[in-house]
Every structure is written in structure tokens, then in C-alpha cells.
Design a protein around this motif. Structure first.
Motif, PDB file in Angstrom:
ATOM      1  N   GLN A  22       0.783  -1.161   0.037  1.00 42.36           N
ATOM      2  CA  GLN A  22       0.111  -0.035  -0.018  1.00 42.36           C
ATOM      3  C   GLN A  22       0.878   1.242   0.131  1.00 42.36           C
ATOM      4  O   GLN A  22       1.581   1.347   0.922  1.00 42.36           O
ATOM      5  CB  GLN A  22      -0.836   0.160   1.262  1.00 42.36           C
ATOM      6  CG  GLN A  22      -1.767   1.262   1.170  1.00 42.36           C
ATOM      7  CD  GLN A  22      -2.629   1.243   2.522  1.00 42.36           C
ATOM      8  OE1 GLN A  22      -2.341   0.569   3.485  1.00 42.36           O
ATOM      9  NE2 GLN A  22      -3.534   1.979   2.470  1.00 42.36           N
ATOM     10  N   VAL A  23       0.671   2.198  -0.976  1.00 46.80           N
ATOM     11  CA  VAL A  23       1.421   3.518  -1.114  1.00 46.80           C
ATOM     12  C   VAL A  23       0.209   4.374  -1.187  1.00 46.80           C
ATOM     13  O   VAL A  23      -0.435   4.523  -2.015  1.00 46.80           O
ATOM     14  CB  VAL A  23       2.189   3.432  -2.247  1.00 46.80           C
ATOM     15  CG1 VAL A  23       2.870   4.794  -2.209  1.00 46.80           C
ATOM     16  CG2 VAL A  23       3.225   2.421  -2.431  1.00 46.80           C
ATOM     17  N   VAL A  24       0.064   5.314   0.024  1.00 43.00           N
ATOM     18  CA  VAL A  24      -0.959   6.133   0.260  1.00 43.00           C
ATOM     19  C   VAL A  24      -1.050   7.267  -0.718  1.00 43.00           C
ATOM     20  O   VAL A  24      -0.052   7.739  -1.189  1.00 43.00           O
ATOM     21  CB  VAL A  24      -1.150   6.480   1.642  1.00 43.00           C
ATOM     22  CG1 VAL A  24      -2.069   7.466   1.998  1.00 43.00           C
ATOM     23  CG2 VAL A  24      -0.855   5.576   2.551  1.00 43.00           C
ATOM     24  N   SER A  25      -2.339   7.595  -1.033  1.00 44.53           N
ATOM     25  CA  SER A  25      -2.556   8.745  -1.855  1.00 44.53           C
ATOM     26  C   SER A  25      -1.829   9.100  -3.096  1.00 44.53           C
ATOM     27  O   SER A  25      -1.916   8.296  -3.958  1.00 44.53           O
ATOM     28  CB  SER A  25      -2.914  10.102  -0.746  1.00 44.53           C
ATOM     29  OG  SER A  25      -1.181  10.547  -0.419  1.00 44.53           O
ATOM     30  N   ARG A  26      -1.156  10.347  -3.032  1.00 39.88           N
ATOM     31  CA  ARG A  26      -0.615  10.830  -4.175  1.00 39.88           C
ATOM     32  C   ARG A  26       0.755   9.954  -4.777  1.00 39.88           C
ATOM     33  O   ARG A  26       0.971  10.169  -5.742  1.00 39.88           O
ATOM     34  CB  ARG A  26      -0.205  12.174  -4.145  1.00 39.88           C
ATOM     35  CG  ARG A  26      -1.346  12.997  -3.738  1.00 39.88           C
ATOM     36  CD  ARG A  26      -1.059  14.404  -3.326  1.00 39.88           C
ATOM     37  NE  ARG A  26      -2.265  15.394  -2.914  1.00 39.88           N
ATOM     38  CZ  ARG A  26      -2.716  15.050  -1.846  1.00 39.88           C
ATOM     39  NH1 ARG A  26      -2.508  14.281  -0.916  1.00 39.88           N
ATOM     40  NH2 ARG A  26      -3.525  15.955  -1.506  1.00 39.88           N
ATOM     41  N   ALA A  76      -1.986   8.749   5.964  1.00 40.35           N
ATOM     42  CA  ALA A  76      -0.978   9.786   5.315  1.00 40.35           C
ATOM     43  C   ALA A  76       0.169   9.160   4.689  1.00 40.35           C
ATOM     44  O   ALA A  76       0.490   7.744   4.976  1.00 40.35           O
ATOM     45  CB  ALA A  76      -0.774  10.803   6.625  1.00 40.35           C
ATOM     46  N   ASP A  77       0.868   9.765   3.970  1.00 42.77           N
ATOM     47  CA  ASP A  77       2.106   9.463   3.561  1.00 42.77           C
ATOM     48  C   ASP A  77       3.252   9.671   4.641  1.00 42.77           C
ATOM     49  O   ASP A  77       4.173   8.966   4.604  1.00 42.77           O
ATOM     50  CB  ASP A  77       2.515  10.017   2.104  1.00 42.77           C
ATOM     51  CG  ASP A  77       1.188   9.957   1.173  1.00 42.77           C
ATOM     52  OD1 ASP A  77       1.126   8.909   0.740  1.00 42.77           O
ATOM     53  OD2 ASP A  77       0.891  11.138   0.728  1.00 42.77           O
ATOM     54  N   ILE A  78       3.133  10.638   5.280  1.00 43.61           N
ATOM     55  CA  ILE A  78       4.266  11.114   6.130  1.00 43.61           C
ATOM     56  C   ILE A  78       3.723  11.264   7.497  1.00 43.61           C
ATOM     57  O   ILE A  78       2.945  11.861   7.928  1.00 43.61           O
ATOM     58  CB  ILE A  78       5.153  12.297   5.781  1.00 43.61           C
ATOM     59  CG1 ILE A  78       5.694  12.180   4.628  1.00 43.61           C
ATOM     60  CG2 ILE A  78       6.047  12.807   6.736  1.00 43.61           C
ATOM     61  CD1 ILE A  78       6.400  13.484   4.023  1.00 43.61           C
ATOM     62  N   PHE A 122       6.709   7.672   4.560  1.00 47.16           N
ATOM     63  CA  PHE A 122       7.752   7.586   5.720  1.00 47.16           C
ATOM     64  C   PHE A 122       6.707   7.561   6.690  1.00 47.16           C
ATOM     65  O   PHE A 122       6.064   8.570   7.143  1.00 47.16           O
ATOM     66  CB  PHE A 122       8.626   8.650   5.681  1.00 47.16           C
ATOM     67  CG  PHE A 122       9.604   8.715   6.778  1.00 47.16           C
ATOM     68  CD1 PHE A 122      10.737   8.244   6.614  1.00 47.16           C
ATOM     69  CD2 PHE A 122       9.233   9.187   8.152  1.00 47.16           C
ATOM     70  CE1 PHE A 122      11.897   8.230   7.477  1.00 47.16           C
ATOM     71  CE2 PHE A 122      10.178   9.566   9.007  1.00 47.16           C
ATOM     72  CZ  PHE A 122      11.495   8.654   8.673  1.00 47.16           C
ATOM     73  N   HIS A 123       6.489   6.514   7.530  1.00 46.22           N
ATOM     74  CA  HIS A 123       5.457   6.290   8.413  1.00 46.22           C
ATOM     75  C   HIS A 123       5.808   5.653   9.692  1.00 46.22           C
ATOM     76  O   HIS A 123       6.083   4.468   9.888  1.00 46.22           O
ATOM     77  CB  HIS A 123       4.348   5.286   7.792  1.00 46.22           C
ATOM     78  CG  HIS A 123       2.795   5.641   8.153  1.00 46.22           C
ATOM     79  ND1 HIS A 123       2.634   5.609   9.344  1.00 46.22           N
ATOM     80  CD2 HIS A 123       2.005   5.860   7.343  1.00 46.22           C
ATOM     81  CE1 HIS A 123       1.140   5.858   9.383  1.00 46.22           C
ATOM     82  NE2 HIS A 123       0.924   6.325   8.168  1.00 46.22           N
ATOM     83  N   ALA A 124       6.261   6.603  10.568  1.00 43.98           N
ATOM     84  CA  ALA A 124       6.849   6.286  11.958  1.00 43.98           C
ATOM     85  C   ALA A 124       5.668   6.100  12.878  1.00 43.98           C
ATOM     86  O   ALA A 124       4.394   6.040  12.268  1.00 43.98           O
ATOM     87  CB  ALA A 124       7.844   7.440  12.477  1.00 43.98           C
ATOM     88  N   LEU A 125       5.975   5.857  14.217  1.00 39.77           N
ATOM     89  CA  LEU A 125       4.710   5.847  14.794  1.00 39.77           C
ATOM     90  C   LEU A 125       4.283   7.245  15.585  1.00 39.77           C
ATOM     91  O   LEU A 125       5.352   8.093  16.167  1.00 39.77           O
ATOM     92  CB  LEU A 125       5.225   4.973  16.186  1.00 39.77           C
ATOM     93  CG  LEU A 125       5.464   3.396  15.806  1.00 39.77           C
ATOM     94  CD1 LEU A 125       5.866   2.836  17.099  1.00 39.77           C
ATOM     95  CD2 LEU A 125       4.519   2.801  14.816  1.00 39.77           C
TER      96      LEU A 125
END
Length: 225
Positions: A22-26, A76-78, A122-125
Motif C-alpha cells: 500500500q502506497v497512500v494517496s498521491r 497519510a504518506d508522512i 515515511f510512516h513512523a509511530l
């Protein structure tokens, strides 16, 4: 009812942190354009490489969606809360640049190349996830390696998945007390990914023959003789 709700929450977190597809949105449009170049696809051939990295360009597109929500699974992406509130694009670029520089620090022999890294995810917690269940630091980027002399693409563009486990709860607090930050964990892991990915190239069958007909020699590209 409480047990079912808890299981549903754990499942949601696992999907958010581990979903490599999964790569979100744009970012989705870019991902679909290079689907055939994702590492591990049938018919691709990994080839040893030796590079002299002369330039690193880390790009964090402003089209990526940033979330500041303190929820378990922001869409979100970030997602980055490891620095004070500010320009998240620049903060992510700084983290990924440090990781790329560390991962390529010893690459000074072989074909002179430039390396472009375009962040896709770039998906941190979030604090809420970090101090409860933990999860994964999920990172995706588009890697392109070009000959520094001609500008010709040697490798890529291809998607690299650089996920790693993220501590949660008591363990996360113990790491922070010991001075081990989220940034340190991400940089350490992703630098190793850069080192691995830039020690090989992913090519399609027959591509080596096409390369040999051009200006490059197999020795220039670090191919196994």
C-alpha cells in the motif's frame, strides 16, 4: 466485546505498519509506473555492483500528505513525531539523507554514479501507538542510479521497501531512557538497506547484452566476470 475491540485494534496496527503493497494517496501513481521494477518480481536478475557514489539527491515531494494526528493509524504518506512540530518534509529529508550518506560512506571505487532517492512513504509511530503497542517504521522510496559521466540510468527506478520493527510501550520508554531515539533506529536500519541495495543491481533478462553494446564496459559496472 472488549476482547473483540482489542483484537480489531491490533489487526489495524499490523496492517498500517506492515503493508508493503500500500502506497497512500498521491504516491500511488508513481508506484504504478514502476511496478515491473519492484525487487523480487519474476524474471529480474540481481547483479553485483561496485560504485563510486559522487552525489546523493534525496527528494521528499511536497505532494505527499502529512498527518499530525495522534491516532493509532493516521492515513497519510508522512507520519513523523520524533522532532518538534515543524517542516516534516525537511525533517524526513534530513533523516533519509543521513541514512543514505552513512550507507554509501565506503563506496569510493567502481563506476562513478549519482544516486537519487524519492520518498514515497515515511510512516513512523504516533505517540499513541509508540506508548502502547508499537509497530513498524514503514519506509518506501524510489531508487535511481545514474552514471555520473553520461547521466544514463544504470539501475532503476525501482521501489525499495525499508521497514523495520518499532518498539512500543515499556520497551520504547526504556530505549528513550538509554538515549536510543526513533531517528537513531530508523537511520541505522535504512543505512543498511542503502548499503545492500547499492551493492547490487536489478536487471531484466537480456539487459546485460544491451549494456555491453553501449559505452559502458562490464568492468565499469562492477559485473561479475
Amino acid at each position: 466485546m472488549k476482547l473483540k475491540a482489542g483484537l480489531a485494534l491490533v489487526a489495524a496496527l499490523a496492517l498500517a505498519g506492515c503493508d508493503a503493497g500500500q502506497v497512500v494517496s498521491r504516491s500511488a501513481g508513481t508506484a504504478s509506473a514502476v511496478t515491473g521494477l519492484i525487487g523480487g518480481e519474476a524474471g529480474q536478475v540481481p547483479v553485483a555492483a561496485s560504485y563510486n557514489v559522487t552525489r546523493l539527491d534525496v527528494i521528499v515531494p511536497r505532494s505527499l500528505r502529512v498527518s499530525e494526528e495522534n491516532t493509532y493509524v493516521p492515513r497519510a504518506d508522512i507520519v513523523w513525531h520524533g522532532d518538534r512540530l515543524g517542516d516534516r518534509y525537511e525533517q524526513v529529508r534530513s533523516i533519509m539523507t543521513e541514512a543514505a550518506q552513512r550507507g554509501t560512506a565506503g563506496m569510493h571505487s567502481g563506476t562513478p554514479v549519482t544516486v537519487q532517492v524519492e520518498i514515497m512513504r515515511f510512516h513512523a509511530l504516533t505517540p499513541k501507538a509508540r506508548y502502547t503497542f508499537g509497530g513498524n517504521f514503514a519506509t518506501r522510496f524510489l531508487l535511481t542510479v545514474r552514471d555520473a559521466r553520461s547521466g544514463a540510468v544504470i539501475d532503476g527506478p525501482r521501489i525499495v521497501v525499508a521497514d523495520c520493527p518499532a518498539s512500543g510501550g515499556q520497551r520504547a520508554m526504556e530505549e528513550e531512557a538509554a538515549g536510543i531515539t526513533q531517528r537513531m533506529v530508523i537511520v541505522d536500519h535504512v543505512s543498511g538497506v542503502f548499503q545492500r541495495e547499492l551493492s547490487r543491481r536489478i536487471v531484466l533478462p537480456g539487459a546485460e547484452a544491451a549494456v555491453s553494446r553501449n559505452a559502458f564496459q562490464p568492468s565499469d559496472l562492477g559485473l561479475i566476470q
